[in-house]
Write a protein that holds these residues in place. Structure first.
Motif, PDB file in Angstrom:
ATOM      1  N   SER A  54      48.946  36.197  49.766  1.00 29.88           N
ATOM      2  CA  SER A  54      49.955  35.203  50.758  1.00 29.88           C
ATOM      3  C   SER A  54      50.630  36.066  51.842  1.00 29.88           C
ATOM      4  CB  SER A  54      50.747  34.417  49.912  1.00 29.88           C
ATOM      5  OG  SER A  54      51.453  33.597  50.896  1.00 29.88           O
ATOM      6  N   GLY A  55      50.419  35.600  53.059  1.00 28.29           N
ATOM      7  CA  GLY A  55      51.132  36.199  54.004  1.00 28.29           C
ATOM      8  C   GLY A  55      50.653  37.560  54.597  1.00 28.29           C
ATOM      9  N   ASN A  56      51.307  38.568  54.213  1.00 24.43           N
ATOM     10  CA  ASN A  56      50.942  39.941  54.531  1.00 24.43           C
ATOM     11  C   ASN A  56      50.783  40.692  53.328  1.00 24.43           C
ATOM     12  OD1 ASN A  56      50.830  39.604  57.354  1.00 24.43           O
ATOM     13  ND2 ASN A  56      53.027  39.837  57.559  1.00 24.43           N
ATOM     14  N   THR A  57      50.606  40.032  52.250  1.00 25.10           N
ATOM     15  CA  THR A  57      50.816  40.932  50.902  1.00 25.10           C
ATOM     16  C   THR A  57      49.975  40.286  49.901  1.00 25.10           C
ATOM     17  OG1 THR A  57      53.065  41.512  51.391  1.00 25.10           O
ATOM     18  CG2 THR A  57      52.116  41.959  49.072  1.00 25.10           C
ATOM     19  N   ALA A  58      48.834  40.843  49.525  1.00 27.17           N
ATOM     20  CA  ALA A  58      48.142  40.824  48.209  1.00 27.17           C
ATOM     21  C   ALA A  58      48.791  41.382  46.983  1.00 27.17           C
ATOM     22  CB  ALA A  58      46.518  40.729  48.380  1.00 27.17           C
ATOM     23  N   THR A  59      48.714  40.781  45.730  1.00 24.14           N
ATOM     24  CA  THR A  59      49.270  41.451  44.543  1.00 24.14           C
ATOM     25  C   THR A  59      48.189  41.359  43.264  1.00 24.14           C
ATOM     26  OG1 THR A  59      51.505  40.749  45.304  1.00 24.14           O
ATOM     27  CG2 THR A  59      51.157  41.456  43.028  1.00 24.14           C
ATOM     28  N   LEU A  60      48.115  42.553  42.734  1.00 23.14           N
ATOM     29  CA  LEU A  60      47.410  42.298  41.578  1.00 23.14           C
ATOM     30  C   LEU A  60      48.451  42.618  40.404  1.00 23.14           C
ATOM     31  CD1 LEU A  60      44.759  42.848  39.600  1.00 23.14           C
ATOM     32  CD2 LEU A  60      45.308  45.369  39.740  1.00 23.14           C
ATOM     33  N   THR A  61      48.398  41.792  39.445  1.00 21.56           N
ATOM     34  CA  THR A  61      49.496  41.586  38.397  1.00 21.56           C
ATOM     35  C   THR A  61      48.507  41.835  37.038  1.00 21.56           C
ATOM     36  OG1 THR A  61      50.826  39.858  39.492  1.00 21.56           O
ATOM     37  CG2 THR A  61      51.195  40.241  37.247  1.00 21.56           C
ATOM     38  N   ILE A  62      49.245  42.934  36.192  1.00 28.42           N
ATOM     39  CA  ILE A  62      48.802  43.127  34.992  1.00 28.42           C
ATOM     40  C   ILE A  62      49.985  42.760  33.914  1.00 28.42           C
ATOM     41  CG2 ILE A  62      47.580  44.806  33.523  1.00 28.42           C
ATOM     42  CD1 ILE A  62      47.172  46.531  35.904  1.00 28.42           C
ATOM     43  N   SER A  63      49.618  41.870  33.212  1.00 22.83           N
ATOM     44  CA  SER A  63      50.646  41.478  32.060  1.00 22.83           C
ATOM     45  C   SER A  63      50.339  42.258  30.749  1.00 22.83           C
ATOM     46  CB  SER A  63      50.580  40.047  32.039  1.00 22.83           C
ATOM     47  OG  SER A  63      50.548  39.184  33.166  1.00 22.83           O
ATOM     48  N   ARG A  64      51.290  42.329  29.948  1.00 22.51           N
ATOM     49  CA  ARG A  64      51.206  42.931  28.821  1.00 22.51           C
ATOM     50  C   ARG A  64      50.649  44.218  28.949  1.00 22.51           C
ATOM     51  NH1 ARG A  64      50.180  37.885  28.619  1.00 22.51           N
ATOM     52  NH2 ARG A  64      47.831  38.181  27.832  1.00 22.51           N
ATOM     53  N   VAL A  65      51.305  44.875  29.873  1.00 25.77           N
ATOM     54  CA  VAL A  65      50.343  46.345  30.180  1.00 25.77           C
ATOM     55  C   VAL A  65      50.038  46.977  28.810  1.00 25.77           C
ATOM     56  CG1 VAL A  65      50.493  48.496  31.415  1.00 25.77           C
ATOM     57  CG2 VAL A  65      51.105  46.652  32.540  1.00 25.77           C
ATOM     58  N   GLU A  66      48.919  47.597  28.732  1.00 22.61           N
ATOM     59  CA  GLU A  66      48.364  48.431  27.566  1.00 22.61           C
ATOM     60  C   GLU A  66      48.246  50.021  27.910  1.00 22.61           C
ATOM     61  OE1 GLU A  66      44.775  46.615  26.050  1.00 22.61           O
ATOM     62  OE2 GLU A  66      45.876  44.825  25.508  1.00 22.61           O
ATOM     63  N   ALA A  67      48.127  50.996  27.195  1.00 24.26           N
ATOM     64  CA  ALA A  67      47.859  52.289  27.485  1.00 24.26           C
ATOM     65  C   ALA A  67      46.658  52.506  28.091  1.00 24.26           C
ATOM     66  CB  ALA A  67      47.887  53.215  26.556  1.00 24.26           C
ATOM     67  N   GLY A  68      45.574  51.694  27.885  1.00 26.61           N
ATOM     68  CA  GLY A  68      44.249  51.762  28.571  1.00 26.61           C
ATOM     69  C   GLY A  68      44.128  51.340  30.144  1.00 26.61           C
ATOM     70  N   ASP A  69      45.449  50.729  30.352  1.00 24.73           N
ATOM     71  CA  ASP A  69      45.274  50.132  31.778  1.00 24.73           C
ATOM     72  C   ASP A  69      45.479  51.175  32.803  1.00 24.73           C
ATOM     73  OD1 ASP A  69      46.934  47.142  30.685  1.00 24.73           O
ATOM     74  OD2 ASP A  69      44.725  47.605  30.836  1.00 24.73           O
ATOM     75  N   GLU A  70      45.944  52.311  32.366  1.00 17.96           N
ATOM     76  CA  GLU A  70      46.241  53.430  33.103  1.00 17.96           C
ATOM     77  C   GLU A  70      45.240  53.946  33.777  1.00 17.96           C
ATOM     78  OE1 GLU A  70      49.619  56.415  32.176  1.00 17.96           O
ATOM     79  OE2 GLU A  70      47.852  57.956  32.292  1.00 17.96           O
ATOM     80  N   ALA A  71      45.376  53.858  35.385  1.00 15.11           N
ATOM     81  CA  ALA A  71      43.982  53.891  36.180  1.00 15.11           C
ATOM     82  C   ALA A  71      44.522  53.958  37.474  1.00 15.11           C
ATOM     83  CB  ALA A  71      43.049  52.996  35.777  1.00 15.11           C
ATOM     84  N   ASP A  72      43.586  54.217  38.463  1.00 16.68           N
ATOM     85  CA  ASP A  72      43.726  54.232  40.001  1.00 16.68           C
ATOM     86  C   ASP A  72      43.227  52.746  40.197  1.00 16.68           C
ATOM     87  OD1 ASP A  72      42.738  57.397  40.595  1.00 16.68           O
ATOM     88  OD2 ASP A  72      44.561  56.471  40.618  1.00 16.68           O
ATOM     89  N   TYR A  73      44.025  51.914  41.202  1.00 16.22           N
ATOM     90  CA  TYR A  73      43.698  50.633  41.384  1.00 16.22           C
ATOM     91  C   TYR A  73      43.528  50.563  43.121  1.00 16.22           C
ATOM     92  CZ  TYR A  73      44.592  49.180  36.623  1.00 16.22           C
ATOM     93  OH  TYR A  73      44.660  49.005  35.169  1.00 16.22           O
ATOM     94  N   TYR A  74      42.369  50.043  43.498  1.00 19.04           N
ATOM     95  CA  TYR A  74      42.116  49.820  44.863  1.00 19.04           C
ATOM     96  C   TYR A  74      41.896  48.355  45.314  1.00 19.04           C
ATOM     97  CZ  TYR A  74      41.029  54.805  44.768  1.00 19.04           C
ATOM     98  OH  TYR A  74      41.026  56.224  44.511  1.00 19.04           O
ATOM     99  N   CYS A  75      42.618  48.256  46.303  1.00 19.29           N
ATOM    100  CA  CYS A  75      42.129  46.918  46.957  1.00 19.29           C
ATOM    101  C   CYS A  75      41.177  46.754  48.040  1.00 19.29           C
ATOM    102  CB  CYS A  75      43.415  46.071  47.378  1.00 19.29           C
ATOM    103  SG  CYS A  75      44.243  47.111  48.962  1.00 19.29           S
ATOM    104  N   GLN A  76      40.513  45.870  48.517  1.00 18.48           N
ATOM    105  CA  GLN A  76      39.385  45.870  49.195  1.00 18.48           C
ATOM    106  C   GLN A  76      39.140  44.688  50.049  1.00 18.48           C
ATOM    107  OE1 GLN A  76      35.462  44.638  48.232  1.00 18.48           O
ATOM    108  NE2 GLN A  76      35.020  44.942  50.351  1.00 18.48           N
ATOM    109  N   VAL A  77      38.882  44.433  51.342  1.00 15.11           N
ATOM    110  CA  VAL A  77      38.453  43.275  51.971  1.00 15.11           C
ATOM    111  C   VAL A  77      37.271  43.485  52.568  1.00 15.11           C
ATOM    112  CG1 VAL A  77      40.776  42.299  52.171  1.00 15.11           C
ATOM    113  CG2 VAL A  77      39.660  43.732  54.054  1.00 15.11           C
ATOM    114  N   TRP A  78      36.487  42.492  53.074  1.00 14.98           N
ATOM    115  CA  TRP A  78      35.503  42.365  53.918  1.00 14.98           C
ATOM    116  C   TRP A  78      36.196  41.865  55.037  1.00 14.98           C
ATOM    117  CZ3 TRP A  78      31.497  45.390  52.677  1.00 14.98           C
ATOM    118  CH2 TRP A  78      31.226  45.380  51.267  1.00 14.98           C
ATOM    119  N   ASP A  79      36.285  42.710  56.109  1.00 14.51           N
ATOM    120  CA  ASP A  79      37.015  42.341  57.396  1.00 14.51           C
ATOM    121  C   ASP A  79      36.288  41.303  58.365  1.00 14.51           C
ATOM    122  OD1 ASP A  79      38.528  44.154  60.299  1.00 14.51           O
ATOM    123  OD2 ASP A  79      39.039  42.042  59.263  1.00 14.51           O
ATOM    124  N   SER A  80      36.543  40.099  58.356  1.00 18.77           N
ATOM    125  CA  SER A  80      35.953  39.234  59.166  1.00 18.77           C
ATOM    126  C   SER A  80      36.283  39.255  60.572  1.00 18.77           C
ATOM    127  CB  SER A  80      36.128  37.901  58.902  1.00 18.77           C
ATOM    128  OG  SER A  80      37.587  37.555  58.860  1.00 18.77           O
TER     129      SER A  80
END
Lengths: 123, 109
Positions: free
Chosen positions: B66-92
């Protein structure tokens, strides 16, 4: 289950042309968008460009003058050529599939990726 | 060209909720995709079109935009979630060129 496999030389000399091929197995290359993405050592992802199975292309403006992506539907392959390479082009190169970009207003993420291939530019 | 801005790092304790942001001009009007990349591995799509999950991705992964921010939410985080996370768009606005954010390193404490 669709799988992608990159192939090509792991070492390219400066000023030469980097050439990679992505082979699609377990599914058809038709009706999808096929991208190349690269990741320099220790850095983030950079989109290089994509080709639609019909042959239409779209390239990153920062690389456009040096990039050509082509498709061979008979072999279920698509390819990347990057000319006049320098050390800055050293990276892991990935190929990836996207089900649709602005198809009936829908945008999809890249849902299948190859394992990546490391290309080093050095004399 | 369109720019996506992510925080370099986010830290969270196991069992807590991690929120990774992706900022862009009027990003709420675009469709945002999120990828998880573990060391030495190819990226994996975890959320597409702002909030949809590919099959096989746990419900703990969710997205909003929404607006100027997108958010990825990870609930009940586990050790295996440790990683790099990238957002991406196809810019119209630029003929649907692909754009990635700089990536966020998620550390599970």
């Amino acid at each position: 289950q669709v799988q992608l496999q990159e192939s090509g030389p792991g070492l390219v000399k400066p000023s030469e042309t980097l050439s990679l091929t992505c082979t699609v197995s377990g599914g058809s290359i038709s009706s999808y968008y096929w991208s190349w993405i690269r990741q320099p050592p220790g850095k983030g992802l950079e989109w290089i460009g994509y080709i639609y199975y019909s042959g239409s292309t779209n390239y990153n403006p920062s690389l456009k003058s040096r990039v050509t992506i082509s498709v061979d539907t008979s072999k279920n392959q698509f390819s990347l050529k990057l000319s006049s390479v320098t050390a800055a082009d050293t990276a892991v190169y990935y190929c990836a599939r996207c089900p649709g970009i602005a198809v009936a207003g829908a945008y999809y993420g890249m849902d299948v990726w190859g394992q990546g291939t490391t290309v080093t530019v050095s004399s | 060209s369109y720019v996506l801005t992510q925080p370099p790092s986010v830290s969270v304790a196991p069992g807590q909720t991690a929120r990774i942001t992706c900022g862009g001009n009027n990003i709420g009007s675009k469709s945002v995709h999120w990828y998880q990349q573990k060391p030495g591995q190819a990226p994996v799509l975890v959320v597409y079109d702002d909030s949809d999950r590919p099959s096989g991705i746990p419900e703990r992964f969710s997205g909003s935009n929404s607006g100027n921010t997108a958010t990825l939410t990870i609930s009940r985080v586990e050790a295996g979630d440790e990683a790099d996370y990238y957002c991406q768009v196809w810019d119209s606005s630029s003929d649907h060129q692909g754009v990635f954010g700089g990536g966020t390193k998620l550390t599970v404490l």
